[in-house]
Design a protein around this motif. Structure first.
Motif, mmCIF file in Angstrom:
data_model
loop_
_atom_site.group_PDB
_atom_site.id
_atom_site.type_symbol
_atom_site.label_atom_id
_atom_site.label_comp_id
_atom_site.label_asym_id
_atom_site.label_seq_id
_atom_site.Cartn_x
_atom_site.Cartn_y
_atom_site.Cartn_z
ATOM 1 N N MET A 48 -4.147 -23.985 -8.932
ATOM 2 C CA MET A 48 -2.767 -23.519 -8.799
ATOM 3 C C MET A 48 -2.332 -23.441 -7.333
ATOM 4 O O MET A 48 -1.158 -23.632 -7.010
ATOM 5 C CB MET A 48 -2.618 -22.133 -9.437
ATOM 6 C CG MET A 48 -2.709 -22.118 -10.951
ATOM 7 S SD MET A 48 -2.622 -20.416 -11.571
ATOM 8 C CE MET A 48 -2.386 -20.703 -13.332
ATOM 9 N N GLY A 49 -3.291 -23.137 -6.441
ATOM 10 C CA GLY A 49 -2.969 -23.001 -5.034
ATOM 11 C C GLY A 49 -3.031 -24.302 -4.253
ATOM 12 O O GLY A 49 -2.706 -24.334 -3.058
ATOM 13 N N GLY A 50 -3.468 -25.373 -4.911
ATOM 14 C CA GLY A 50 -3.519 -26.668 -4.239
ATOM 15 C C GLY A 50 -4.805 -26.956 -3.503
ATOM 16 O O GLY A 50 -4.894 -27.932 -2.756
ATOM 17 N N PHE A 51 -5.836 -26.110 -3.695
ATOM 18 C CA PHE A 51 -7.122 -26.360 -3.050
ATOM 19 C C PHE A 51 -7.982 -27.353 -3.826
ATOM 20 O O PHE A 51 -8.890 -27.963 -3.263
ATOM 21 C CB PHE A 51 -7.895 -25.040 -2.891
ATOM 22 C CG PHE A 51 -7.272 -24.090 -1.918
ATOM 23 C CD1 PHE A 51 -7.140 -24.428 -0.590
ATOM 24 C CD2 PHE A 51 -6.802 -22.857 -2.336
ATOM 25 C CE1 PHE A 51 -6.554 -23.551 0.322
ATOM 26 C CE2 PHE A 51 -6.222 -21.976 -1.446
ATOM 27 C CZ PHE A 51 -6.091 -22.321 -0.117
ATOM 28 N N LEU A 52 -7.734 -27.475 -5.125
ATOM 29 C CA LEU A 52 -8.485 -28.393 -5.981
ATOM 30 C C LEU A 52 -7.500 -29.211 -6.814
ATOM 31 O O LEU A 52 -6.479 -28.684 -7.265
ATOM 32 C CB LEU A 52 -9.411 -27.633 -6.939
ATOM 33 C CG LEU A 52 -10.694 -27.017 -6.391
ATOM 34 C CD1 LEU A 52 -11.368 -26.191 -7.495
ATOM 35 C CD2 LEU A 52 -11.651 -28.081 -5.863
ATOM 36 N N SER A 53 -7.845 -30.454 -7.033
ATOM 37 C CA SER A 53 -7.041 -31.270 -7.954
ATOM 38 C C SER A 53 -7.630 -31.151 -9.345
ATOM 39 O O SER A 53 -8.848 -31.034 -9.504
ATOM 40 C CB SER A 53 -7.055 -32.734 -7.516
ATOM 41 O OG SER A 53 -8.373 -33.246 -7.595
ATOM 42 N N PRO A 54 -6.811 -31.153 -10.387
ATOM 43 C CA PRO A 54 -7.362 -31.170 -11.746
ATOM 44 C C PRO A 54 -8.047 -32.504 -12.012
ATOM 45 O O PRO A 54 -7.567 -33.549 -11.571
ATOM 46 C CB PRO A 54 -6.140 -30.964 -12.639
ATOM 47 C CG PRO A 54 -4.951 -31.268 -11.794
ATOM 48 C CD PRO A 54 -5.335 -31.098 -10.371
ATOM 49 N N SER A 55 -9.171 -32.464 -12.719
ATOM 50 C CA SER A 55 -9.846 -33.706 -13.105
ATOM 51 C C SER A 55 -9.012 -34.455 -14.130
ATOM 52 O O SER A 55 -8.924 -35.693 -14.109
ATOM 53 C CB SER A 55 -11.239 -33.398 -13.660
ATOM 54 O OG SER A 55 -12.036 -32.733 -12.700
ATOM 55 N N ARG A 68 -1.690 -31.785 -2.967
ATOM 56 C CA ARG A 68 -1.264 -32.576 -1.811
ATOM 57 C C ARG A 68 0.257 -32.677 -1.687
ATOM 58 O O ARG A 68 0.799 -33.711 -1.318
ATOM 59 C CB ARG A 68 -1.885 -33.968 -1.856
ATOM 60 C CG ARG A 68 -3.394 -33.943 -1.638
ATOM 61 C CD ARG A 68 -3.992 -35.336 -1.583
ATOM 62 N NE ARG A 68 -5.406 -35.273 -1.229
ATOM 63 C CZ ARG A 68 -6.219 -36.323 -1.206
ATOM 64 N NH1 ARG A 68 -5.752 -37.518 -1.528
ATOM 65 N NH2 ARG A 68 -7.479 -36.180 -0.867
ATOM 66 N N ASN A 69 0.924 -31.568 -1.977
ATOM 67 C CA ASN A 69 2.383 -31.528 -1.869
ATOM 68 C C ASN A 69 2.754 -30.437 -0.857
ATOM 69 O O ASN A 69 2.832 -29.253 -1.186
ATOM 70 C CB ASN A 69 3.011 -31.238 -3.231
ATOM 71 C CG ASN A 69 4.525 -31.394 -3.219
ATOM 72 O OD1 ASN A 69 5.158 -31.329 -2.173
ATOM 73 N ND2 ASN A 69 5.092 -31.611 -4.395
ATOM 74 N N GLU A 70 2.981 -30.843 0.391
ATOM 75 C CA GLU A 70 3.192 -29.892 1.485
ATOM 76 C C GLU A 70 4.400 -28.993 1.245
ATOM 77 O O GLU A 70 4.375 -27.795 1.557
ATOM 78 C CB GLU A 70 3.358 -30.648 2.801
ATOM 79 C CG GLU A 70 3.475 -29.740 4.015
ATOM 80 C CD GLU A 70 3.589 -30.518 5.307
ATOM 81 O OE1 GLU A 70 4.186 -29.978 6.263
ATOM 82 O OE2 GLU A 70 3.094 -31.660 5.360
ATOM 83 N N SER A 71 5.457 -29.529 0.674
ATOM 84 C CA SER A 71 6.657 -28.725 0.453
ATOM 85 C C SER A 71 6.397 -27.611 -0.553
ATOM 86 O O SER A 71 6.961 -26.518 -0.441
ATOM 87 C CB SER A 71 7.802 -29.614 -0.038
ATOM 88 O OG SER A 71 7.490 -30.209 -1.293
ATOM 89 N N VAL A 72 5.524 -27.857 -1.514
ATOM 90 C CA VAL A 72 5.169 -26.826 -2.496
ATOM 91 C C VAL A 72 4.263 -25.773 -1.866
ATOM 92 O O VAL A 72 4.392 -24.575 -2.137
ATOM 93 C CB VAL A 72 4.480 -27.466 -3.726
ATOM 94 C CG1 VAL A 72 3.879 -26.401 -4.638
ATOM 95 C CG2 VAL A 72 5.492 -28.296 -4.512
ATOM 96 N N TYR A 73 3.340 -26.202 -0.996
ATOM 97 C CA TYR A 73 2.437 -25.250 -0.351
ATOM 98 C C TYR A 73 3.203 -24.163 0.395
ATOM 99 O O TYR A 73 2.740 -23.021 0.503
ATOM 100 C CB TYR A 73 1.511 -25.964 0.628
ATOM 101 C CG TYR A 73 0.486 -26.886 -0.004
ATOM 102 C CD1 TYR A 73 0.202 -26.813 -1.365
ATOM 103 C CD2 TYR A 73 -0.197 -27.813 0.767
ATOM 104 C CE1 TYR A 73 -0.722 -27.660 -1.945
ATOM 105 C CE2 TYR A 73 -1.137 -28.664 0.201
ATOM 106 C CZ TYR A 73 -1.389 -28.589 -1.160
ATOM 107 O OH TYR A 73 -2.315 -29.420 -1.725
ATOM 108 N N ARG A 74 4.380 -24.510 0.931
ATOM 109 C CA ARG A 74 5.165 -23.528 1.686
ATOM 110 C C ARG A 74 5.681 -22.398 0.800
ATOM 111 O O ARG A 74 6.112 -21.353 1.303
ATOM 112 C CB ARG A 74 6.343 -24.219 2.380
ATOM 113 C CG ARG A 74 5.916 -25.204 3.452
ATOM 114 C CD ARG A 74 7.111 -25.800 4.174
ATOM 115 N NE ARG A 74 6.694 -26.798 5.150
ATOM 116 C CZ ARG A 74 6.244 -26.522 6.371
ATOM 117 N NH1 ARG A 74 6.161 -25.259 6.755
ATOM 118 N NH2 ARG A 74 5.884 -27.492 7.203
#
Length: 304
Positions: A48-55, A68-74
């Protein structure tokens, strides 16, 4: 107002499946992610936090893929369970560094430290912090950019009662303000005090979802198992088995003896046991629940 959506998401590491085909939606307010240790909560939060991609499957925020979506990480703040921190920095330096990564500065860092009530220790090195203080400075770094989504992995670990109450009040305020707050815990009481909505994970699978009171009622109404030892186990068993609040009693053999009792009406049984013992002059030596672990609770939920 932000909504996290997990859609048939799985994550495996080699031959180990940590999260298995989980689907859930987390919206504004405070949601508890409940499950025993090793259930897959941390892996799910990391996706959910973007540290892992779902398999397989997807994890999105308002329809946008998180990985890997920088705009969402913000829009997301994460408070991880792990203790990896820069101990040589002061608390203020640590939060300022995180602010600068977001293009922010000292003013935002000071505001975040004040929010978690860590101003008094901001100039001490993190190496001198207690576990509870470390939790709070991690919280400040996650809040420095005022995210609309906050993900916390076992945030109350190591906190004293006062620190726990402060953090609970803060999370309640954030939820009431319309932010999306998800926190994980393996302790039922923590979730009960804070979250009205819960998601339950067992062995990597989604076991239950919804209003806490409804799911808690399922847990409360399940058969309760007790180990009871007394001065006259057989006489006690004969009196208890005649009552509809008990579904079965096994007499333990051996040096210590005892009764294994399955109670189907918890409230009635807790009143019946001392009453029967008093009426028959039987001393109760041990009354111990034998299925009160969260693992047994969750197994019951899955079976239900």
């Amino acid at each position: 107002m932000s909504t996290l959506t997990v859609d048939h998401a799985s994550r495996w590491f080699g031959n180990v499946v940590a999260v298995n085909d989980v689907t859930m939606t987390v919206g504004p307010g405070v949601t508890g992610l409940l499950g025993p240790n090793g259930a897959g909560k941390s892996t799910l939060i990391n996706m959910m936090g973007g540290f892992l991609s779902p398999s397989t499957g997807t994890v999105t925020l308002d329809g946008a893929a998180i990985w890997r979506n920088e705009s969402v990480y913000r829009q997301i703040g994460v408070v991880p369970e792990r203790e990896a921190m820069y101990d040589f920095l002061t608390g203020r330096e640590f939060v300022v560094a995180n602010a600068e990564l977001q293009g922010l500065g000292d003013a935002e860092a000071q505001r975040a430290l004040a929010t978690v009530e860590m101003e008094y220790a901001q100039d001490r090195k993190i190496s001198t912090y207690s576990k509870g203080m470390r939790q709070r400075v991690k919280m400040a770094s996650a809040l420095v950019h005022e995210p609309s989504v906050l993900l916390l992995d076992e945030p109350f670990n190591g906190m004293d009662p006062r620190q726990r109450m402060q953090l609970m009040d803060l999370l309640r305020r954030m939820g009431a303000d319309g932010r999306t707050v998800l926190f994980s815990s393996h302790i039922l009481e923590e979730v009960e005090q804070l979250a009205s909505h819960i998601e339950v994970i067992v062995a990597g699978r989604h076991a239950a979802s919804g209003d806490f009171r409804r799911i808690r009622r399922l847990m409360t109404d399940r058969p309760h198992r007790y180990l009871v030892r007394s001065s006259d186990d057989r006489a006690l068993a004969a009196a208890l088995i005649a009552d509809p609040s008990t579904a079965g009693i096994e007499v333990e053999h051996g040096a210590e003896g005892g009764l294994r009792i399955q109670a189907v009406d918890f409230g009635r049984f807790t009143e019946l046991l001392p009453k029967v013992a008093k009426e028959r002059g039987i001393r109760l030596l041990t009354v111990s629940p034998s299925d009160e672990s969260l693992e047994s609770v969750f197994s019951y939920l899955v079976a239900a």
